[in-house]
Design an enzyme around this catalytic site. Structure first.
Site, PDB file in Angstrom:
ATOM      1  N   ASN A   9      44.697  49.170  48.529  1.00  0.00           N
ATOM      2  CA  ASN A   9      45.046  48.625  47.482  1.00  0.00           C
ATOM      3  C   ASN A   9      46.248  49.650  47.237  1.00  0.00           C
ATOM      4  OD1 ASN A   9      44.997  47.352  44.825  1.00  0.00           O
ATOM      5  ND2 ASN A   9      42.879  47.492  44.073  1.00  0.00           N
ATOM      6  N   ARG A  97      45.811  44.918  49.592  1.00  0.00           N
ATOM      7  CA  ARG A  97      46.286  43.351  48.716  1.00  0.00           C
ATOM      8  C   ARG A  97      47.979  43.418  48.844  1.00  0.00           C
ATOM      9  NH1 ARG A  97      45.725  45.658  42.179  1.00  0.00           N
ATOM     10  NH2 ARG A  97      46.293  43.531  41.509  1.00  0.00           N
ATOM     11  N   HIS A 185      45.359  39.223  40.090  1.00  0.00           N
ATOM     12  CA  HIS A 185      44.212  39.469  39.781  1.00  0.00           C
ATOM     13  C   HIS A 185      43.092  38.284  40.674  1.00  0.00           C
ATOM     14  CE1 HIS A 185      45.324  41.664  35.813  1.00  0.00           C
ATOM     15  NE2 HIS A 185      45.020  42.044  36.776  1.00  0.00           N
ATOM     16  N   ARG A 245      51.878  46.414  28.509  1.00  0.00           N
ATOM     17  CA  ARG A 245      53.127  45.557  29.042  1.00  0.00           C
ATOM     18  C   ARG A 245      52.158  43.443  27.562  1.00  0.00           C
ATOM     19  NH1 ARG A 245      50.131  44.020  35.081  1.00  0.00           N
ATOM     20  NH2 ARG A 245      50.062  45.465  34.886  1.00  0.00           N
ATOM     21  N   GLU A 383      37.451  44.608  44.042  1.00  0.00           N
ATOM     22  CA  GLU A 383      38.381  44.455  45.206  1.00  0.00           C
ATOM     23  C   GLU A 383      38.725  44.824  46.450  1.00  0.00           C
ATOM     24  OE1 GLU A 383      40.508  45.626  42.035  1.00  0.00           O
ATOM     25  OE2 GLU A 383      42.191  43.552  41.873  1.00  0.00           O
TER      26      GLU A 383
HETATM   27  P1  ADP Z   1      44.049  49.143  37.326  1.00  0.00           P
HETATM   28  O1  ADP Z   1      44.263  47.749  37.065  1.00  0.00           O
HETATM   29  O2  ADP Z   1      44.815  50.084  37.733  1.00  0.00           O
HETATM   30  O3  ADP Z   1      42.190  48.907  38.094  1.00  0.00           O
HETATM   31  P2  ADP Z   1      40.979  50.122  35.965  1.00  0.00           P
HETATM   32  O4  ADP Z   1      40.664  48.154  35.768  1.00  0.00           O
HETATM   33  O5  ADP Z   1      40.415  50.931  36.229  1.00  0.00           O
HETATM   34  O6  ADP Z   1      42.995  49.807  36.160  1.00  0.00           O
HETATM   35  O7  ADP Z   1      41.302  50.560  34.361  1.00  0.00           O
HETATM   36  C1  ADP Z   1      41.651  51.540  33.785  1.00  0.00           C
HETATM   37  C2  ADP Z   1      41.721  50.987  31.972  1.00  0.00           C
HETATM   38  O8  ADP Z   1      40.533  51.212  31.602  1.00  0.00           O
HETATM   39  C3  ADP Z   1      41.855  52.108  30.926  1.00  0.00           C
HETATM   40  O9  ADP Z   1      43.356  52.161  30.979  1.00  0.00           O
HETATM   41  C4  ADP Z   1      41.134  52.411  29.990  1.00  0.00           C
HETATM   42  O10 ADP Z   1      42.082  51.479  28.884  1.00  0.00           O
HETATM   43  C5  ADP Z   1      40.089  51.519  30.662  1.00  0.00           C
HETATM   44  N1  ADP Z   1      38.629  52.378  30.293  1.00  0.00           N
HETATM   45  C6  ADP Z   1      38.503  52.753  30.907  1.00  0.00           C
HETATM   46  N2  ADP Z   1      37.087  53.538  30.261  1.00  0.00           N
HETATM   47  C7  ADP Z   1      36.938  53.049  29.368  1.00  0.00           C
HETATM   48  C8  ADP Z   1      35.653  52.484  27.828  1.00  0.00           C
HETATM   49  N3  ADP Z   1      35.256  53.858  28.206  1.00  0.00           N
HETATM   50  N4  ADP Z   1      35.848  52.113  27.004  1.00  0.00           N
HETATM   51  C9  ADP Z   1      37.174  51.863  27.098  1.00  0.00           C
HETATM   52  N5  ADP Z   1      38.300  51.255  28.127  1.00  0.00           N
HETATM   53  C10 ADP Z   1      38.405  52.094  28.790  1.00  0.00           C
END
Ligand code: ADP
Length: 397
Positions: A9, A97, A185, A245, A383
């Site tokens: 991914n 992906r 997604h 975004r 994923e």
């Molecule tokens: P990606 O789209 O890169 O796979 P993720 O699904 O890992 O990203 O999400 C990343 C986001 O998750 C970060 O930008 C952060 O804002 C949020 N995040 C991670 N841990 C927490 C938390 N404990 N509370 C709120 N938001 C969180």
């Protein structure tokens, strides 16, 4: 000996991967890895199937300046004796992906010259993401030309949308050449649709809205386990606000930026993908955790707006579905942001969902206060597992 499937991914600054052995029924996770901070402060963490850290390497910026270079580092490790040992043999197939499958790919596809050419031809529809997804495919074709590879498309899960949902109110000729509401997604949504059969079978066939809230954020309306509409559309810019975004904005703003600020396509692209959303609105950070810890009024406004817009779009999708049987949260914010979950759930109380704050804080799957009525669920997405599952299906492994 069982087969081993590698799922890759590749994102804009990170590569996630997992390797699975194919058991008679289940996929058994042997390895998971994350190379993040590519081009900035790269760090490679690899774990075995039980979660034990095998490697935690901080790399120099020069060692992994690009996704291509990062892919080479991961590829070298996957071909090492250590990797073969933990995976239980060499990798026998790879699933990737791929963000854009255009109007035609409604399911995952084995990659041959013709499929590769079709994926490459879709690059204008996802200029920032498609090349990053292609990089590992091309690297493995060069490294091991006989390795079976499968492309899993983020758009495929949404290809069953009705034409009504698939259209913009623009002339037909543009629709014919591909200007449509694709939705993204989809690999994550397909995983959730599948997982609901296990964790909430009573509603898996019902009317479900899934909120995938990570770095990118979108909502998906599902009926009977299939996507009927989604907030992302022609590109991954549309819909609800995200880390950097803006989600949907008046297209007149783009004209304003061109005319009054003299911005060209490249400048507007950078602006829309990297300088808006929570980061642009708060002026502080794209990370929900940082904003929650901040006392600044702009941080509060950014989070308030995030919740407001998500609740508003949930209302729109609930109208499409004619009511809901469940609201499901997933991805980084959806899984870990208990406060954001609670705030969105409260804003959706009019739909009949009823929050149990204790169950929510405890990260329980079902955090509804009442036994009947629409469910509030938190379901972690995976994923890479879904990519491996598609790969297994396409190759009949
Ligand atoms: P990606 O789209 O890169 O796979 P993720 O699904 O890992 O990203 O999400 C990343 C986001 O998750 C970060 O930008 C952060 O804002 C949020 N995040 C991670 N841990 C927490 C938390 N404990 N509370 C709120 N938001 C969180």
């Amino acid at each position: 000996m069982s087969n081993s499937i590698l799922a890759i991914n590749a994102g804009s600054s990170s590569i996630k991967f997992q390797a699975f052995a194919t058991g008679p029924e289940a996929l058994l996770r042997r390895v998971s890895g994350l190379l993040e901070g590519i081009g900035n402060a790269p760090r490679l963490v690899i774990r075995d199937g039980a979660g034990k850290i095998l490697r935690d390497d901080k790399l120099t910026q020069a060692a992994a300046p690009s996704v291509e270079a990062g892919e080479a580092i991961i590829g070298d490790w996957l071909l090492s004796a250590e990797a073969k040992d933990v995976i239980g043999g060499p990798v026998s197939a790879i699933g990737h992906r791929v963000v854009h499958g255009g109007p035609d790919f409604s399911t995952a596809a084995r990659i041959d010259d013709s499929v590769l050419a079709r994926i490459e031809a879709l690059t204008p529809l996802a200029p920032l993401h498609q090349p990053k997804n292609l990089a590992p495919i091309l690297a493995w074709r060069q490294r091991q030309p006989a390795m079976p590879q499968v492309a899993c498309f983020d758009t495929a899960f949404h290809r069953g949308h009705s034409e009504l949902a698939d259209r913009f109110a623009i002339p037909d000729a543009l629709y014919r050449e591909g200007v449509r509401r694709y939705g993204f997604h989809g690999i994550s949504y397909a995983f959730i649709a599948e997982k609901l059969n296990e964790v909430a079978p009573a509603i898996a066939k019902g009317r479900v809205i899934v909120a995938h809230l990570g770095n990118g954020c979108s909502l998906c309306a599902m009926k009977d386990g299939r996507s009927v509409d989604s907030t992302m559309s022609f590109t991954a810019l549309d819909g609800i606000p995200m880390g950097t975004r803006p989600g949907a904005i008046d297209p007149g703003i783009v004209l304003y930026l061109m005319r009054e600020k003299g911005m060209d396509a490249a400048a507007i692209e950078t602006f829309l993908y990297h300088q808006c959303g929570l980061k642009g609105l708060s002026g502080i950070s794209n990370d929900v955790r940082v904003l929650e810890a901040s006392d600044a009024a702009q941080a509060r406004l950014a989070l308030d707006h995030f919740v407001y817009r998500i609740a508003k779009e949930i209302g729109a999708l609930a109208a499409v579905l004619g009511g809901i049987d469940a609201l499901v949260f997933t991805a980084g914010i959806g899984e870990n942001g208990a406060d954001i979950r609670a705030r969105i759930a409260r804003a959706c109380a009019w739909l009949g969902v009823n929050l149990d704050p204790v169950a929510n804080a405890a990260r329980e799957t079902d955090f509804s206060a009442t036994a009947g009525g629409p469910r509030l669920l938190m379901v972690p997405t995976d994923e890479e597992w879904m990519i491996a599952r598609y790969t297994r299906q396409v190759l009949s492994l």
